[in-house]
Design a protein around this motif. Structure first.
Motif, mmCIF file in Angstrom:
data_model
loop_
_atom_site.group_PDB
_atom_site.id
_atom_site.type_symbol
_atom_site.label_atom_id
_atom_site.label_comp_id
_atom_site.label_asym_id
_atom_site.label_seq_id
_atom_site.Cartn_x
_atom_site.Cartn_y
_atom_site.Cartn_z
ATOM 1 N N TYR A 91 0.815 -1.214 0.000
ATOM 2 C CA TYR A 91 0.000 0.000 0.000
ATOM 3 C C TYR A 91 0.850 1.265 0.000
ATOM 4 C CZ TYR A 91 -3.334 -3.614 1.057
ATOM 5 O OH TYR A 91 -4.075 -4.766 0.986
ATOM 6 N N GLY A 92 2.155 1.087 -0.071
ATOM 7 C CA GLY A 92 3.039 2.236 -0.169
ATOM 8 C C GLY A 92 3.305 2.923 1.151
ATOM 9 N N THR A 93 4.072 3.997 1.078
ATOM 10 C CA THR A 93 4.493 4.742 2.260
ATOM 11 C C THR A 93 3.420 5.749 2.688
ATOM 12 O OG1 THR A 93 6.764 4.549 1.460
ATOM 13 C CG2 THR A 93 6.355 6.166 3.190
ATOM 14 N N SER A 94 3.343 6.006 3.963
ATOM 15 C CA SER A 94 2.400 6.990 4.503
ATOM 16 C C SER A 94 2.541 8.333 3.790
ATOM 17 C CB SER A 94 2.663 7.182 6.000
ATOM 18 O OG SER A 94 2.126 8.401 6.464
ATOM 19 N N PRO A 95 1.428 8.934 3.389
ATOM 20 C CA PRO A 95 1.470 10.264 2.746
ATOM 21 C C PRO A 95 2.170 11.301 3.625
ATOM 22 C CG PRO A 95 -0.694 9.271 2.456
ATOM 23 C CD PRO A 95 0.061 8.392 3.425
ATOM 24 N N LYS A 96 2.042 11.166 4.929
ATOM 25 C CA LYS A 96 2.703 12.098 5.843
ATOM 26 C C LYS A 96 4.222 11.974 5.739
ATOM 27 C CE LYS A 96 -1.034 12.336 9.276
ATOM 28 N NZ LYS A 96 -1.409 12.139 10.695
ATOM 29 N N VAL A 97 4.696 10.743 5.543
ATOM 30 C CA VAL A 97 6.132 10.524 5.391
ATOM 31 C C VAL A 97 6.618 11.118 4.073
ATOM 32 C CG1 VAL A 97 7.930 8.774 5.092
ATOM 33 C CG2 VAL A 97 6.164 8.447 6.841
ATOM 34 N N ILE A 98 5.877 10.879 3.004
ATOM 35 C CA ILE A 98 6.254 11.430 1.697
ATOM 36 C C ILE A 98 6.370 12.948 1.754
ATOM 37 C CG2 ILE A 98 5.537 11.709 -0.707
ATOM 38 C CD1 ILE A 98 6.397 8.872 -0.007
ATOM 39 N N LYS A 99 5.406 13.579 2.386
ATOM 40 C CA LYS A 99 5.408 15.044 2.517
ATOM 41 C C LYS A 99 6.629 15.516 3.308
ATOM 42 C CE LYS A 99 2.444 18.888 3.969
ATOM 43 N NZ LYS A 99 1.125 19.252 4.573
ATOM 44 N N ALA A 100 6.939 14.809 4.395
ATOM 45 C CA ALA A 100 8.086 15.190 5.230
ATOM 46 C C ALA A 100 9.404 15.011 4.474
ATOM 47 C CB ALA A 100 8.091 14.345 6.507
ATOM 48 N N LEU A 101 9.497 13.979 3.666
ATOM 49 C CA LEU A 101 10.723 13.729 2.899
ATOM 50 C C LEU A 101 10.930 14.794 1.832
ATOM 51 C CD1 LEU A 101 10.662 9.838 2.426
ATOM 52 C CD2 LEU A 101 12.040 11.186 4.020
ATOM 53 N N GLN A 102 9.863 15.225 1.224
ATOM 54 C CA GLN A 102 9.968 16.281 0.221
ATOM 55 C C GLN A 102 10.514 17.562 0.842
ATOM 56 O OE1 GLN A 102 5.893 16.261 -1.140
ATOM 57 N NE2 GLN A 102 6.311 14.841 -2.812
ATOM 58 N N LYS A 103 10.071 17.828 2.034
ATOM 59 C CA LYS A 103 10.514 19.032 2.735
ATOM 60 C C LYS A 103 11.970 18.886 3.197
ATOM 61 C CE LYS A 103 7.513 20.878 5.432
ATOM 62 N NZ LYS A 103 6.613 21.180 6.582
ATOM 63 N N LYS A 104 12.337 17.683 3.615
ATOM 64 C CA LYS A 104 13.668 17.436 4.171
ATOM 65 C C LYS A 104 14.737 17.265 3.100
ATOM 66 C CE LYS A 104 15.795 16.627 8.193
ATOM 67 N NZ LYS A 104 15.734 17.533 9.355
ATOM 68 N N SER A 105 14.325 16.982 1.869
ATOM 69 C CA SER A 105 15.281 16.657 0.815
ATOM 70 C C SER A 105 16.277 17.779 0.531
ATOM 71 C CB SER A 105 14.545 16.284 -0.474
ATOM 72 O OG SER A 105 13.779 17.376 -0.943
ATOM 73 N N SER A 106 15.920 19.002 0.837
ATOM 74 C CA SER A 106 16.815 20.132 0.577
ATOM 75 C C SER A 106 18.072 20.093 1.433
ATOM 76 C CB SER A 106 16.079 21.452 0.812
ATOM 77 O OG SER A 106 15.650 21.563 2.167
ATOM 78 N N SER A 107 18.047 19.299 2.508
ATOM 79 C CA SER A 107 19.223 19.203 3.388
ATOM 80 C C SER A 107 20.035 17.938 3.122
ATOM 81 C CB SER A 107 18.786 19.228 4.854
ATOM 82 O OG SER A 107 17.947 18.116 5.150
ATOM 83 N N ALA A 108 19.839 17.334 1.948
ATOM 84 C CA ALA A 108 20.514 16.080 1.621
ATOM 85 C C ALA A 108 22.036 16.228 1.545
ATOM 86 C CB ALA A 108 19.978 15.519 0.303
ATOM 87 N N PHE A 109 22.535 17.448 1.323
ATOM 88 C CA PHE A 109 23.979 17.664 1.203
ATOM 89 C C PHE A 109 24.685 17.677 2.558
ATOM 90 C CE2 PHE A 109 22.217 21.788 1.992
ATOM 91 C CZ PHE A 109 23.176 22.490 2.687
ATOM 92 N N VAL A 110 23.902 17.736 3.642
ATOM 93 C CA VAL A 110 24.470 17.796 4.993
ATOM 94 C C VAL A 110 24.477 16.398 5.610
ATOM 95 C CG1 VAL A 110 24.220 18.792 7.292
ATOM 96 C CG2 VAL A 110 23.595 20.128 5.273
ATOM 97 N N TYR A 111 25.544 16.051 6.293
ATOM 98 C CA TYR A 111 25.588 14.760 6.983
ATOM 99 C C TYR A 111 24.426 14.643 7.973
ATOM 100 C CZ TYR A 111 30.279 13.330 5.432
ATOM 101 O OH TYR A 111 31.359 12.920 4.684
ATOM 102 N N PRO A 112 23.918 13.441 8.172
ATOM 103 C CA PRO A 112 22.815 13.268 9.130
ATOM 104 C C PRO A 112 23.277 13.505 10.566
ATOM 105 C CG PRO A 112 23.605 11.139 8.352
ATOM 106 C CD PRO A 112 24.279 12.173 7.501
#
Length: 368
Positions: A43-64
């Motif tokens: 059934y795929g990933t939670s829509p809330k998770v998808i939304k959060a990942l889209q927002k967080k993706s801009s910080s992908a260049f920074v180490y976790p």
């Protein structure tokens, strides 16, 4: 070139075939392919998770955040433990690797069920440890006791519920077994499918807080790859007493889990409604598989997971799996586990309908 001789006895883990490979090999349109081999949430990933990942993706260049504080805090709250009792890994199988390398040498013994998650044995063989297996394919604690009393063990693996068979021990029986184990033996309770088992039968649910408080030699493992539908992000966890966690941390590489994975895990824990909805659908569709097997005299293992193991009778499972693959249906052939069976992830209603129709034809269950 020569390599460490221990690798001569180590098998390569065979993951389920990806959709991309089936497209290349058989020329099937991707939209017509059903992947039911790796026990992913259909059934795929939670829509809330998808939304959060889209927002967080801009910080992908920074180490976790290597402390992984937010996800550890969320898990600690969920299981009513402290964050210092939690370690995060790139999938729970990375925590399995830590456990084995923390405890095992070539003189060690590792005890497991005859048919269980392959990575237990693969990691153990990397240390040259001796592998001890029960006679039965499914978990039988009397057999575990008998072998342990005779041979001892540095690590015992209990898969609750068991992958790839699907059965699950009752929690009370597990606790009784733990009472009998020496405190220098590390017991790994692999709960990768616990969300499914505890939903189907509360008697299967492991009380994580109770376990780590009472048993200083036990670690509980969980994952976001199954019920939480984050298989592609590779995030799992281990929960145990501080002594175990601190020693495992000595084996953990820096930044072993990505920024997006940590964020996804944290948000996924907040959307329990989505997870429970998926699990409910899973067991509704599971009943269709059970009914199908009963109606067609096919032996199956009652499952507490999101997959079902079906024996193919006189038909050779490897051939059935291959023919299903050619029809665009990816399932897991169990020949490598010594079983003339196929393991099928429980898909959506429409996916399962296609599986039943294909099996009818391949197993000659109905007149053409």
């Amino acid at each position: 070139m020569t390599f460490n001789s221990v690798l001569d006895n180590v098998n390569i883990y065979e993951a389920g075939k990806p959709i991309e490979l089936v497209v290349r090999d058989y020329g099937i349109d991707p939209k017509d392919i059903i992947k039911l081999a790796s026990n992913e949430n259909p059934y795929g990933t939670s829509p809330k998770v998808i939304k959060a990942l889209q927002k967080k993706s801009s910080s992908a260049f920074v180490y976790p955040d290597d402390s992984m504080y937010e996800l550890k805090e969320a898990l600690a709250k969920r299981f009513r433990v402290e964050d210092k009792n939690v370690i995060i890994g790139a999938g729970s199988d990375q925590i399995i690797e830590f456990c084995v390398h923390a405890k095992c040498t070539k003189k060690s013994k590792v005890l497991m069920a005859k048919t269980t998650f392959a990575m237990y044995e693969i990691y153990a063989k990397q240390t040259s440890a001796t592998i001890l297996k029960t006679p039965s394919d499914q978990h039988n604690l009397d057999e575990f006791r008998k072998i342990y009393e005779k041979e001892g063990a540095d690590i015992i693996f209990l898969c609750l519920p068991n992958n790839p068979m699907g059965e699950c021990l009752d929690a009370k029986d597990v606790y009784k077994f733990l009472d009998e184990i020496d405190k220098d033996t590390l017991v790994v309770l692999d709960g990768a499918y616990q969300e499914y088992a505890s939903y189907k039968d509360s008697a299967k649910k492991i009380d994580v807080k109770k376990v780590i408080k009472k048993y200083p030699n036990v670690i509980y493992l969980g994952t976001f790859s199954k019920a939480y539908a984050l298989g592609g992000l590779r995030v799992g966890y281990g929960i145990a007493n501080i002594n175990i966690i601190q020693n495992l941390y000595k084996l953990r590489p820096p930044f072993n889990v990505t920024t997006l994975s940590l964020e996804a895990g944290k948000i996924a824990l907040q959307d329990e409604k989505f997870v429970q909805k998926c699990i409910k659908k899973n067991f509704k569709e599971m009943k269709r598989y059970e009914k199908y097997c009963v109606n067609n005299s096919l032996k199956f293992i009652p499952s507490y997971t999101n997959f079902i193991t079906i024996y193919t009778g006189k038909a050779i499972s490897k051939e059935i799996a291959q023919k299903l693959l050619e029809l665009g249906i990816i399932v897991r052939d169990m020949t490598g586990y010594g079983q003339n069976a196929i393991r099928i992830t429980i898909g959506t209603k429409e996916q399962n309908k296609k599986v039943f129709k294909s099996l009818d034809k391949l197993l000659n269950l109905k007149k053409q």
